[in-house]
Design a protein around this motif. Structure first.
Motif, PDB file in Angstrom:
ATOM      1  N   MET A   1       0.042  42.149  -7.139  1.00  0.00           N
ATOM      2  CA  MET A   1      -0.506  40.630  -6.924  1.00  0.00           C
ATOM      3  C   MET A   1      -0.642  39.955  -8.273  1.00  0.00           C
ATOM      4  SD  MET A   1      -4.457  39.626  -5.533  1.00  0.00           S
ATOM      5  CE  MET A   1      -5.208  39.114  -6.689  1.00  0.00           C
ATOM      6  N   LYS A   2      -0.200  38.612  -8.384  1.00  0.00           N
ATOM      7  CA  LYS A   2      -0.111  37.744  -9.623  1.00  0.00           C
ATOM      8  C   LYS A   2      -1.052  36.490  -9.459  1.00  0.00           C
ATOM      9  CE  LYS A   2       4.655  39.159 -10.382  1.00  0.00           C
ATOM     10  NZ  LYS A   2       6.053  38.545 -10.505  1.00  0.00           N
ATOM     11  N   ARG A   3      -1.547  36.359 -10.698  1.00  0.00           N
ATOM     12  CA  ARG A   3      -2.365  35.080 -10.721  1.00  0.00           C
ATOM     13  C   ARG A   3      -1.519  33.714 -10.682  1.00  0.00           C
ATOM     14  NH1 ARG A   3      -6.615  36.262 -15.369  1.00  0.00           N
ATOM     15  NH2 ARG A   3      -6.864  38.551 -15.256  1.00  0.00           N
ATOM     16  N   PRO A   4      -2.061  32.652 -10.146  1.00  0.00           N
ATOM     17  CA  PRO A   4      -1.123  31.576 -10.064  1.00  0.00           C
ATOM     18  C   PRO A   4      -0.586  31.142 -11.481  1.00  0.00           C
ATOM     19  CG  PRO A   4      -3.328  31.136  -8.722  1.00  0.00           C
ATOM     20  CD  PRO A   4      -3.392  32.532  -9.513  1.00  0.00           C
ATOM     21  N   GLY A   5      -1.371  31.345 -12.657  1.00  0.00           N
ATOM     22  CA  GLY A   5      -1.008  31.025 -13.888  1.00  0.00           C
ATOM     23  C   GLY A   5       0.591  31.667 -14.112  1.00  0.00           C
ATOM     24  N   GLU A   6       0.382  33.184 -13.749  1.00  0.00           N
ATOM     25  CA  GLU A   6       1.590  33.831 -13.797  1.00  0.00           C
ATOM     26  C   GLU A   6       2.701  33.490 -13.083  1.00  0.00           C
ATOM     27  OE1 GLU A   6       0.515  38.201 -14.609  1.00  0.00           O
ATOM     28  OE2 GLU A   6      -0.824  37.661 -13.095  1.00  0.00           O
ATOM     29  N   ILE A   7       2.373  33.068 -11.967  1.00  0.00           N
ATOM     30  CA  ILE A   7       3.621  32.672 -11.017  1.00  0.00           C
ATOM     31  C   ILE A   7       4.238  31.240 -11.407  1.00  0.00           C
ATOM     32  CG2 ILE A   7       4.104  31.583  -8.926  1.00  0.00           C
ATOM     33  CD1 ILE A   7       2.144  33.434  -7.749  1.00  0.00           C
ATOM     34  N   LEU A   8       3.346  30.480 -12.101  1.00  0.00           N
ATOM     35  CA  LEU A   8       3.664  29.162 -12.803  1.00  0.00           C
ATOM     36  C   LEU A   8       4.620  29.476 -13.750  1.00  0.00           C
ATOM     37  CD1 LEU A   8       3.946  26.119 -13.043  1.00  0.00           C
ATOM     38  CD2 LEU A   8       1.630  26.173 -14.305  1.00  0.00           C
ATOM     39  N   ARG A   9       4.242  30.425 -14.690  1.00  0.00           N
ATOM     40  CA  ARG A   9       4.968  30.749 -16.008  1.00  0.00           C
ATOM     41  C   ARG A   9       6.311  31.114 -15.528  1.00  0.00           C
ATOM     42  NH1 ARG A   9       0.175  32.895 -18.016  1.00  0.00           N
ATOM     43  NH2 ARG A   9      -0.586  31.874 -19.755  1.00  0.00           N
ATOM     44  N   ASP A  90       6.129  24.116  -4.715  1.00  0.00           N
ATOM     45  CA  ASP A  90       6.796  25.354  -5.379  1.00  0.00           C
ATOM     46  C   ASP A  90       5.918  26.459  -5.641  1.00  0.00           C
ATOM     47  OD1 ASP A  90       9.240  23.860  -5.622  1.00  0.00           O
ATOM     48  OD2 ASP A  90       8.498  22.695  -7.455  1.00  0.00           O
ATOM     49  N   LEU A  91       4.538  26.271  -6.120  1.00  0.00           N
ATOM     50  CA  LEU A  91       3.494  27.275  -6.387  1.00  0.00           C
ATOM     51  C   LEU A  91       3.291  27.897  -4.997  1.00  0.00           C
ATOM     52  CD1 LEU A  91       1.173  26.012  -8.931  1.00  0.00           C
ATOM     53  CD2 LEU A  91       2.507  28.167  -9.161  1.00  0.00           C
ATOM     54  N   LEU A  92       3.061  27.026  -3.956  1.00  0.00           N
ATOM     55  CA  LEU A  92       2.400  27.676  -2.812  1.00  0.00           C
ATOM     56  C   LEU A  92       3.494  28.635  -2.194  1.00  0.00           C
ATOM     57  CD1 LEU A  92       0.946  24.683  -0.829  1.00  0.00           C
ATOM     58  CD2 LEU A  92      -0.422  26.632  -1.612  1.00  0.00           C
ATOM     59  N   HIS A  93       4.917  28.374  -2.515  1.00  0.00           N
ATOM     60  CA  HIS A  93       5.935  29.229  -1.792  1.00  0.00           C
ATOM     61  C   HIS A  93       5.832  30.501  -2.255  1.00  0.00           C
ATOM     62  CE1 HIS A  93       9.962  29.925  -0.110  1.00  0.00           C
ATOM     63  NE2 HIS A  93      10.230  30.448  -1.291  1.00  0.00           N
ATOM     64  N   LYS A  94       5.328  30.555  -3.238  1.00  0.00           N
ATOM     65  CA  LYS A  94       5.478  32.019  -4.092  1.00  0.00           C
ATOM     66  C   LYS A  94       4.220  32.590  -4.163  1.00  0.00           C
ATOM     67  CE  LYS A  94       9.405  31.903  -6.906  1.00  0.00           C
ATOM     68  NZ  LYS A  94      10.223  32.348  -8.082  1.00  0.00           N
ATOM     69  N   LEU A  95       3.119  31.935  -3.777  1.00  0.00           N
ATOM     70  CA  LEU A  95       1.758  32.640  -3.839  1.00  0.00           C
ATOM     71  C   LEU A  95       1.560  33.305  -2.547  1.00  0.00           C
ATOM     72  CD1 LEU A  95      -0.788  32.328  -5.890  1.00  0.00           C
ATOM     73  CD2 LEU A  95      -1.691  30.424  -4.282  1.00  0.00           C
ATOM     74  N   PRO A  96       1.138  34.443  -2.576  1.00  0.00           N
ATOM     75  CA  PRO A  96       0.843  35.076  -1.538  1.00  0.00           C
ATOM     76  C   PRO A  96      -0.319  34.573  -0.667  1.00  0.00           C
ATOM     77  CG  PRO A  96      -0.002  36.487  -3.276  1.00  0.00           C
ATOM     78  CD  PRO A  96       0.649  35.070  -3.649  1.00  0.00           C
ATOM     79  N   ASP A  97      -0.162  34.466   0.943  1.00  0.00           N
ATOM     80  CA  ASP A  97      -1.379  34.233   1.448  1.00  0.00           C
ATOM     81  C   ASP A  97      -2.709  34.976   1.687  1.00  0.00           C
ATOM     82  OD1 ASP A  97       0.331  32.083   2.749  1.00  0.00           O
ATOM     83  OD2 ASP A  97       1.202  33.412   4.364  1.00  0.00           O
ATOM     84  N   TYR A  98      -2.461  36.266   1.046  1.00  0.00           N
ATOM     85  CA  TYR A  98      -3.689  36.916   1.180  1.00  0.00           C
ATOM     86  C   TYR A  98      -3.671  37.601  -0.482  1.00  0.00           C
ATOM     87  CZ  TYR A  98      -3.358  36.684   6.099  1.00  0.00           C
ATOM     88  OH  TYR A  98      -3.213  36.329   7.190  1.00  0.00           O
ATOM     89  N   PRO A  99      -4.911  38.356  -0.796  1.00  0.00           N
ATOM     90  CA  PRO A  99      -6.013  38.570   0.023  1.00  0.00           C
ATOM     91  C   PRO A  99      -7.104  37.572   0.165  1.00  0.00           C
ATOM     92  CG  PRO A  99      -6.388  39.613  -1.989  1.00  0.00           C
ATOM     93  CD  PRO A  99      -4.686  38.822  -2.082  1.00  0.00           C
ATOM     94  N   TRP A 100      -7.965  37.537   1.122  1.00  0.00           N
ATOM     95  CA  TRP A 100      -9.199  36.938   1.116  1.00  0.00           C
ATOM     96  C   TRP A 100     -10.395  37.569   0.457  1.00  0.00           C
ATOM     97  CZ3 TRP A 100      -9.780  31.871   2.445  1.00  0.00           C
ATOM     98  CH2 TRP A 100      -8.629  31.163   3.108  1.00  0.00           C
ATOM     99  N   ILE A 101     -11.160  36.875  -0.181  1.00  0.00           N
ATOM    100  CA  ILE A 101     -12.663  37.415  -0.261  1.00  0.00           C
ATOM    101  C   ILE A 101     -13.673  36.496   0.117  1.00  0.00           C
ATOM    102  CG2 ILE A 101     -14.162  37.874  -2.212  1.00  0.00           C
ATOM    103  CD1 ILE A 101     -11.997  38.530  -4.185  1.00  0.00           C
ATOM    104  N   ILE A 102     -14.422  37.228   1.229  1.00  0.00           N
ATOM    105  CA  ILE A 102     -15.442  36.604   1.992  1.00  0.00           C
ATOM    106  C   ILE A 102     -16.538  37.054   1.470  1.00  0.00           C
ATOM    107  CG2 ILE A 102     -16.122  36.382   4.175  1.00  0.00           C
ATOM    108  CD1 ILE A 102     -13.322  37.054   5.647  1.00  0.00           C
ATOM    109  N   VAL A 103     -17.564  36.089   1.320  1.00  0.00           N
ATOM    110  CA  VAL A 103     -18.823  36.407   1.073  1.00  0.00           C
ATOM    111  C   VAL A 103     -19.630  36.096   2.546  1.00  0.00           C
ATOM    112  CG1 VAL A 103     -20.879  35.897  -0.261  1.00  0.00           C
ATOM    113  CG2 VAL A 103     -18.838  35.860  -1.127  1.00  0.00           C
ATOM    114  N   ASP A 104     -20.206  37.034   3.023  1.00  0.00           N
ATOM    115  CA  ASP A 104     -20.957  36.780   4.326  1.00  0.00           C
ATOM    116  C   ASP A 104     -22.455  36.453   4.095  1.00  0.00           C
ATOM    117  OD1 ASP A 104     -22.212  37.684   6.910  1.00  0.00           O
ATOM    118  OD2 ASP A 104     -20.404  38.203   7.335  1.00  0.00           O
TER     119      ASP A 104
END
Length: 369
Positions: A1-9, A90-104
């Motif tokens: 998993m990568k941070r959006p900032g890493e993907i942007l770089r 461009d970012l959304l294309h490379k950003l994974p759809d998961y994981p989700w963190i849910i606070v219930d």
């Protein structure tokens, strides 16, 4: 998993961009400006473009100031005037759809007003963690009601604030299995568990001490709706004592593990001295030696134990001394303990045994450091 900032770089490197300037007063600050810049793009707040003339100042991909650059971040109102190099898509294309963190928040109404305030505060801090380390759009808060909306002071438009149940949220996205982080679970969170798409944290604060086992009920509710629940706990060397229990701390530990840190390192990155002292109160008595010196009982630990525990607990010397005083123990250097052992006789008793010394002068060896 990568941070959006890493993907942007990575995207910028692929396009041969070495530094970015700005035509806007709105420019990220903090430890990782490219993480903040990526979030601006993901929120639809501008794009990175190629200019006709270079800006005077820019920042390289490590965040260091550089000279002129033909590439810059611009606000939405200026995007159409330039050639777009990196957009939200461009970012959304490379950003994974998961994981989700849910606070219930299923048990929101079980909290007293002060506890509700604590839940709201911890969720604001969780939002800050998600901005710094991931993307707030992957933070979902379920069972959201009007009272929470008033109290939270959260930008709910930047997270997934869901008024329905967690089960409904999951079914809308076709998710059938989740990891529920529960301190009372039998199994420890493993590397295999980190491959799951959804992690659930109970939005629970227990100041009154009457909510034990509540997190398990969240799992039972989900199972009754046909969701498979993997109950897992986060532990520090086999024990939950010393593991931070705030919602934002749990979220940060989880994210660090998703980025590849081992569990112990992730815990220590967020563990405050208060949490460390909880564990210290449990660890020190395990290492005590009982001495009966001239009829008086002394509980002794090695002074060097501090250096050993400091390797995996965020403790200071003053924390060590404080817990010694609370537990009525004394610390002696290892060489002094060896000397005491030489002049003592071991005798069994109901507490497991003690070393008996009849010399009065030996009592002078015991002192609090």
């Amino acid at each position: 998993m990568k941070r959006p900032g890493e993907i942007l770089r990575e995207i910028l490197k692929e396009k041969g961009v070495e530094s970015i300037g700005t035509l806007s007063r709105k420019w990220p600050s903090g430890e990782d400006i490219y993480q903040e810049l990526a979030l601006l793009l993901l929120e639809g707040d501008g794009a990175i473009v190629k200019l006709g003339e270079p800006v005077k100042e820019s920042w390289d991909l490590e965040g260091r100031k550089k000279g002129p650059s033909l590439y810059a971040y611009v606000r939405p109102c200026m995007v159409d005037k330039f050639e777009v190099v990196v957009s939200r898509e461009d970012l959304l294309h490379k950003l994974p759809d998961y994981p989700w963190i849910i606070v219930d928040l299923m048990f929101w109404d079980k909290h007293i007003p002060k506890e509700k305030g604590k839940v709201s505060l911890q969720l604001r801090e969780t939002y800050a963690v998600m901005r710094r380390m991931f993307w707030p759009r992957r933070l979902a808060i379920t069972w959201v009601n009007e009272e929470f909306k008033r109290m939270s002071k959260l930008p709910l438009n930047k997270v997934e604030a869901f008024e329905g149940s967690t089960a409904d949220f999951l079914k809308l996205r076709g998710i059938e299995r989740v990891v529920l982080l529960d301190p009372n679970a039998q199994e420890v969170l493993s590397q295999d568990d980190l491959k799951e798409k959804v992690f659930i944290i109970g939005g629970i604060v227990d100041m009154k001490g009457d909510k034990k086992g509540t997190t398990a009920k969240i799992g039972e509710e989900l199972e009754s709706k046909g969701i498979e629940v993997l109950r897992r706990k986060i532990v520090l060397r086999g024990d939950i004592v010393g593991v931070p229990d705030r919602i934002n701390h749990i979220a940060e530990i989880l994210l660090r593990m998703l980025y590849g840190e081992n569990m112990e390192k992730a815990i220590l990155a967020v563990q405050a001295p208060t949490h460390a002292r909880w564990r210290l109160r449990k660890e020190i008595p395990k290492r005590k030696i009982r001495y009966l010196i001239d009829g008086k009982l002394y509980l002794v630990v090695e002074k060097e134990l501090y250096d050993e525990l400091k390797q995996w607990l965020n403790i200071r010397w003053e924390d060590f001394v404080k817990v010694l005083r609370e537990t009525g123990m004394v610390a002696l250097e290892r060489r002094r303990i060896h000397h005491l052992n030489k002049i003592s006789v071991y005798r069994l008793d109901r507490s497991g045994g003690k070393r008996v010394i009849l010399l009065k002068r030996a009592a002078l060896l015991c002192y609090n450091c």
